[in-house]
Structure formats: C-alpha cells, structure tokens
Design an enzyme around this catalytic site. Structure first.
Site, PDB file in Angstrom:
ATOM      1  CG  ASP A   1     -19.038  19.362 -90.440  1.00  0.00           C
ATOM      2  OD1 ASP A   1     -19.857  20.094 -89.846  1.00  0.00           O
ATOM      3  OD2 ASP A   1     -19.027  18.122 -90.295  1.00  0.00           O
TER       4      ASP A   1
HETATM    5  C1  BGC Z   1     -21.540  17.963 -87.975  1.00  0.00           C
HETATM    6  C2  BGC Z   1     -22.420  18.214 -89.190  1.00  0.00           C
HETATM    7  C3  BGC Z   1     -23.504  19.195 -88.832  1.00  0.00           C
HETATM    8  C4  BGC Z   1     -22.850  20.472 -88.359  1.00  0.00           C
HETATM    9  C5  BGC Z   1     -23.841  21.581 -88.052  1.00  0.00           C
HETATM   10  C6  BGC Z   1     -21.064  19.249 -87.329  1.00  0.00           C
HETATM   11  O1  BGC Z   1     -20.499  19.003 -86.089  1.00  0.00           O
HETATM   12  O2  BGC Z   1     -20.456  17.171 -88.358  1.00  0.00           O
HETATM   13  O3  BGC Z   1     -22.954  16.993 -89.631  1.00  0.00           O
HETATM   14  O4  BGC Z   1     -24.339  19.409 -89.940  1.00  0.00           O
HETATM   15  O5  BGC Z   1     -22.127  20.178 -87.176  1.00  0.00           O
HETATM   16  O6  BGC Z   1     -24.546  21.349 -86.905  1.00  0.00           O
END
Ligand code: BGC
Length: 750
Positions: free
Chosen positions: A283
């Site tokens: 993530d």
């Molecule tokens: C979130 C993810 C997301 C990623 C990219 C993160 O803050 O937890 O779910 O896909 O950002 O934007």
C-alpha cells in the site's frame, strides 16, 4: 455430538463453480513465459529493480520522464490524462534500452466517471450480476484513458461502522464478500486481459485491515489463525481462485507484524498455500511505515524486510530503487526473489498486451457517462437501497398528493451523494433526488424544497423556519439526511455515528408537524438512528448511491421500482455495540428469554439478579436490523422446508428446498438466504454462517421452490493449528429472509 473421523479438506467446495472459470486468460501462458524469460535474461539489475518501483504522477512531466529513463520505473499511479499517459509511455517504450512499457494504475473503486453506489451499497443488492456490470462499466471508462490497473475490490471483512473504510467493503460476511469480489474481478478483468477495455483488479487490503482496533483507521489488528482463515482470508482466497491479477498488502499489523513484512501472510498463505502467481503490491508507503510501526529501523531495513516477506512492488515508499542493489551485495535479499517479482510483473504486462499495443487510442467521443452506463448505475442504485421501516406510507401515490416537501441536507448534494473514493466522477453529472423528483413529478405535484441545513454537519438553525413552513404546507415530507462523503472513507472514522450537525433536531421539529415523514438517508456507514426512528413513517436507507442516486430513489419512493436491497451488515442500535456481526460465537452465557434492561432493573437489585448473560443493559443483544434484512412493497412467505436427506457424507451433498410465495400485490425480488450452524466443533463455531443465496423475482401470488445444494466439503473450516478440517457431527440449517429468521432443519455429517 461429534463422532471421530475428522477429514482434512483440500478446498472449501462451495465456491468451486466460480473458481473453475479463471478470468485471467491462461491460453497463451507458455508463450508468455518464454517471452518473459527472454526479456529477463537481457535485463540489468537496475532495470529489474526499476520494474519494482511504482510512483505517483504528481510531479512535472520532465521529472517523471527523467525517473523513467534513469530508474526504469515499472508502473505509475494517478495519471488520468490519456495524452500524458501516451507521452510517458513513449519515454518508457522508445527512450529506455529495453522499451518495457509502463502500467498506469488508478483507484477506480465504484466507477470512473459514472459513479456507482459505494461498494457497501452494491453489496446490499446481493446481486453479482449487478456488481459485475458496474465493474465492467468502470473498466471501459477507465481503460479509455489508458488506465489498465485498478486497486479494487476491497475485500476487508468489516464489522465496525466506526471504520471509515467500511463503505469500500462488501460488508461483514465472508461468503457475500467472496461472491461479490469474484463478480468485481470478472467485471474489471473480463475474460481476456489483452482486451483494451480490461483492467487488472487488485484484491486489497491483505489482510485483516477491517478488524482494526476500535474501528480506527491504520490501527493494529489482533486475529487468531482460526479467525484469519475462516473469516478474513476467505474472500481473498475466492478471488485468487477466480484469477485476480494483483493483491495489495494492508497498512495494519496482524498480531504484531506489519503485513508489508509478514512472510506468513504473503509467502505461506498467499503464495505457498494458494499458489497465487500474480503481483503483490504494497500500500502507499506501507513499506516505509514499518519504521513507524517499530518493526524496521531504517528505510534500508524496511526494504530488506518487505522483499524477504514477498512484496513485489514498492508503491511510494521509495526504498526498493535506492536500496535493493546494496542489500543484494550484502546478501540480505536474494536475486531469485527479485527475479521472481520482475517475472510476475512482466507477465502481467504481456497479458495486458502492453508490449504489442502500449498506447491508448485517444477517442474524440469518450465513453464517459454513456446512456447505457447511467442506466446500469441507476439499476445498481435501485437494488442497493434498503427499506428498513414502512408503515404503509411508501410507495407514495402521486395522484393523491397535492404537495411534497423536500427537506434535508442530502436532497440536493451532488458531490456528497457520490460517496468517498471518487477521484474522477464529476458532480455536474450527478442527478440528485431533488432534480429527479422535479423532473419526474414536477408537473403533477407541487415540490416544495427547503434544505433546512446547508450540509450534513451544519449546526446553524436559521433554515429551520422555512423548512418547517414547507413541511406544514405539504402532504408528505421527504427528509433527505445522512453524511457528506468526506465523513467516510480512508482515515475518516467516527466515534459518534448518529446523524451529524443539527439534523436530529431538524427531523424532530419536522415530525412535530404531524405530517407523514419519509426518512431517506445517504451515508458511508450505518447511521445510528434508533432514537429518531419512531418519529418517521418510513426509512429508506442508502449507502452513498452515486451519479444516478436521485432517479433511483425517486422510482423507489413512488413505486416505479420496488425495494429489494438487504443489509450487508448488522445495523447497530448504538455505536457501542461495535464490532457487531451476525456470525458471532455463542459464548458460554448466551442471552436467552426476557432480558433485564437499564430501564427495568429494580432499585437496589442484587448483583446476580440479571441472569448474567452476554448482552448490553442499554442496547440489548440484537442489532437494530439484522444482517440480510430489508423490506419490500410486498411480503414473502417461506414454507415447507424439505431436505433430500438428513445424512451427509464428506464427498456427498444434500439439497434443501423451501417454497417462497409473494403474498402481496406487487411483483418484487427477494434474496433467499441459506445459513448453517455447526453445532459442536473442536474449535467453537459461529451461531450461523451464510453459505449461499438466490435472488428471485416473484409475481403477486406466485410461489417458487428455492433449492440449495450443500456439499459435505463446503463445511470445512480451519482449526487453531492452521489445518483445514471437516468434522462429523450435527448441523442446523435455515432457509431465511435474513440472518435472524428462517425455517430450520437439521442434518448430520457422517
Ligand atoms: C489506500 C489504498 C489505495 C492507495 C493508492 C492508500 O492510501 O489505502 O487503498 O489503493 O492509497 O491510492
């Protein structure tokens, strides 16, 4: 009672039919493997490490181009301009030595331009076809800009309404989440990834993120192996079997180990046990955050831990590119692990057809908001609305009305009804309930509108007077309340989940007019409403319904459509019941019979006078509305449960059938649910578990037999030793309209 003879299971068979059909095309697999090996053999270490780097496009073009040329970046997220996508792609393809194309990624969560109900709303449809159709539309719209990878579906089992990201989930149940997760993956990926409208799906967040302590985002998670396997991992296993291309690691730690460094979760479960051969992405900065967790001492240490745990792509931690070569030299990571990660990434790029066709065709006439997309979004919003109370006020009969009052901060909130996780949908395309009501009925009835409150958190009562005047001069009051979209989603958790701002007060004042009140809520979570519920005649609940929420709600209010949504969560009476879920364990002291409540305990009652069972003095033992519940404009009767046998073997199956009758006056859909209870286990088992469901449509007076096949192996579960077993013994089953009702039968697994 259990007999001996535990069987060790290889697979929970109930999802087998779905697992059989892989959505990622395997047909050219050997040819692709050959191309991957050939390319890999030509790559320098720097070029390989570059493929493991994912960066955001939030920078200027020259800077990005420089990074691509200098560090061979593998993928870019958050670029949506097709011209820029093609220009960046040209740099990768034409200005780097091996010309390896980039993948462009974006969070396309519940629609790209045409916005669908938030995933939790879609889950209320209990309709995989509806969910798949929505994901297909999202893929078509997103792919038309060059985006070929989305970070969805989110499959975190969510049992806590405080958690802001509950809106992004399919709710509390592993089976419902599995079925809808598979549908989403099919919708995004299609049957062949090289189709230019196919986008890679990403099952996230792996794993346990929905169980964060106290529903507070990014918090820690403590889960036993048994809970992980039987609840939290199940939807992920289902989509891995269905061919999901990628998996995203979650931010949280599980039992003290952040998932970005959790080899048990990534290598043992995902790779070894399940054979997942797609890409694992971190993530956003989750590798770097292991330093904050207190698990890594430095960025270089974080890179080492993540690579060894099995994270292929570093999204925005910026630790793989600077440190992997050094770690390799120091023998702290293995070249074979780097090679394997690169192999998997290249394989997906070949499958997506990016080597043959790296550029997106820029169309004059984009597919955004196409009429058929809007129609599918409207249907999804209709199926996602849940009628939770109705004294007969709904559906409204337009011919008997002179004037309708439209009140409340969500009646005309084009941005907020879209919900959280919307980056590309534009509010200019939203059709609000006010607009839709005016359009549909503006000529037949007077529509008096006064919001009363400007937005959901507004505490300024200056609009009350006009709203009350409007209410008094109308025959029925439609009160549109809820939460703005910003009150749910990532990092948007609430400890108080009642209607925010002065909405409760406005509703109370409005109800005093004595006119019938229909409460329509749009929110990212269940809203605590039990104190206001007696004030209203009907309650139509919607998780934020998206672009076409207005026309969908209008059709439902006036009977052009019949509510069929069922709760994908247990709807709490009070926030203090969280975490709340129907498939809980029985405990040694389950509440039975009449319960003493805070209001009827005698003065100076003795310590042991309350029965000492497991419930709350002020909230009782039940949710306000149970999982799976939802009313219709008709009624359904369930009769005549028949089991083909009361004995079942591990390799056999039995059929349970019951007759469902539409006993009302309108045609309507009903979701018939199958629940099972394993009465005694070597590990305690939930009081009920959803095993299957069928959504049927019945005409007035029509009866239909509804059958479920229960395979012996579908009763497998994991014990505390992390072994999947099937235990002989007695079981209950229910064919039911929701999780707290149903016709009960019994059988025995030999
Ligand atoms: C979130 C993810 C997301 C990623 C990219 C993160 O803050 O937890 O779910 O896909 O950002 O934007």
């Amino acid at each position: 009672m259990k007999k001996g003879g535990v069987v060790f299971c290889m697979c929970a068979a109930i999802l087998l039919s779905a697992c059989d059909k892989k959505t990622v095309s395997e047909k050219d697999s050997d040819a692709i493997d050959h191309k991957v090996e050939k390319l890999l053999s030509k790559m320098t270490l720097e070029e390989k490490i570059g493929q493991l780097d994912q960066i955001t496009s939030a920078g200027n073009f020259d800077e990005l181009a420089g990074r691509i040329k200098g560090y061979f970046v593998g993928s870019i997220l958050n670029e949506t301009n097709p011209q820029v996508i093609n220009d960046l792609q040209r740099v990768a393809v034409e200005e780097t030595r091996l010309g390896i194309p980039l993948i462009f990624a974006r969070d396309v969560i519940h629609g790209f331009k045409t916005i669908f109900p938030v995933p939790l709303g879609q889950a209320a449809s209990w309709n995989p076809e509806t969910v798949e159709a929505g994901a297909r539309v999202a893929a078509v719209e997103a792919a038309s800009t060059g985006i070929r990878w989305t970070f969805a579906p989110m499959l975190d089992i969510s049992r806590d309404a405080r958690w802001g990201r509950i809106m992004e989930s399919f709710g509390e149940d592993p089976h419902l989440s599995s079925i809808l997760g598979i549908a989403t993956v099919k919708g995004f990926q299609g049957s062949d990834l090289s189709d230019p409208t196919a986008i890679l799906a990403c099952a996230k967040h792996f794993v346990g993120y929905g169980a964060v302590e106290s529903g507070k985002d990014y918090n820690i998670t403590i889960l036993s192996t048994e809970q992980l396997r039987n609840v939290y991992l199940r939807p992920f296993k289902a989509v891995v079997d269905a061919g999901v291309g990628t998996v995203m690691v979650s931010f949280n730690e599980v039992n003290g180990i952040p998932n970005s460094g959790n080899g048990y979760i990534l290598r043992k479960v995902l790779r070894d046990d399940w054979g997942f051969d797609g890409v694992i992405v971190s993530d956003w900065n989750s590798i770097g955050e292991m330093i904050n967790h207190g698990y890594a001492e430095s960025p270089v240490h974080a890179a080492e831990i993540a690579m060894n745990a099995g994270v292929d792509i570093d999204m925005e931690s910026h630790v793989y590119t600077p440190f992997l070569a050094q770690l390799l030299k120091e023998k702290k990571v293995k070249v074979s692990d780097i090679d394997d990660a690169v192999r998997r990434i290249l394989k997906l790029k070949f499958k997506l057809g990016l080597f043959e066709n790296p550029y997106v065709e820029i169309k004059e006439d984009p597919v955004f908001y196409a009429p058929e997309h809007l129609e599918i979004a409207k249907q999804a919003a209709i199926e996602s609305a849940i009628l939770l109370k109705n004294d007969g006020t709904l559906p409204l009969d337009v011919s008997s009305l002179n004037a309708v009052a439209v009140i409340g901060p969500m009646a005309d909130a084009p941005h907020d009804q879209l919900g959280s996780w919307v980056f590309d949908g534009e509010k200019a395309h939203t059709v609000t309930p006010l607009t839709a009501l005016r359009e549909a009925f503006g000529e037949q009835v007077k529509i008096h509108y006064a919001a009363g409150l400007a937005y959901s958190r507004d505490t300024d009562r200056k609009g009350f007077t006009t709203a009350l005047a409007v209410a008094r001069s109308s025959d029925v009051i439609l009160f549109f309340g809820g939460e703005e979209s910003i009150l749910s989603g990532e990092a948007h958790c609430r400890a108080d989940i009642t209607l925010p701002g002065a909405q409760k007060e406005l509703l109370t004042e409005i109800a005093k007019t004595g006119k019938p009140v229909v409460l329509v809520v749009m929110a990212g979570r269940a809203i605590e409403i039990y104190k206001e519920l007696p004030l209203v005649n009907a309650y139509l609940f919607n998780f934020h319904p998206g672009t076409m929420g207005g026309p969908a709600i209008t059709d439902l209010l006036f009977g052009k459509a019949v509510p069929s949504g069922k709760l994908p969560i247990s709807y709490p009476k009070m926030v203090g019941q969280s975490p709340l879920y129907y498939n809980h364990k029985n405990t040694g002291r389950p509440p039975v019979g009449e319960l003493q409540t805070i209001d009827n305990i005698p003065l100076e009652a003795g310590q042991v006078s309350l029965g000492n069972t497991s419930y709350f003095l002020d909230a009782g033992k039940d949710p306000l509305f149970p999982f799976g519940f939802g009313l219709s404009y008709t009624t359904f009767e369930y009769n005549d449960l028949q089991l083909s046998s009361t004995e079942l073997t591990a390799d056999g199956s039995l059929t349970a059938t019951c007759m469902v009758t539409n006993t009302g006056a309108v045609a309507a859909a009903e979701t018939v649910q199958l629940y099972i209870r394993d009465k005694v286990g070597s590990v305690t088992r939930p009081v009920r578990e959803l095993k299957d469901f069928h959504k049927i449509v019945l005409q007035p007076g029509e009866s239909q037999p509804v059958s479920f096949t229960i395979a012996g192996r579908s009763l497998c579960f994991y014990n505390h030793e992390d072994v999947e077993i099937l235990e002989p013994g007695d079981y209950s089953l229910w064919i039911a309209p929701h999780s707290a009702a149903g016709l009960e039968g019994e059988f025995r697994l030999q």
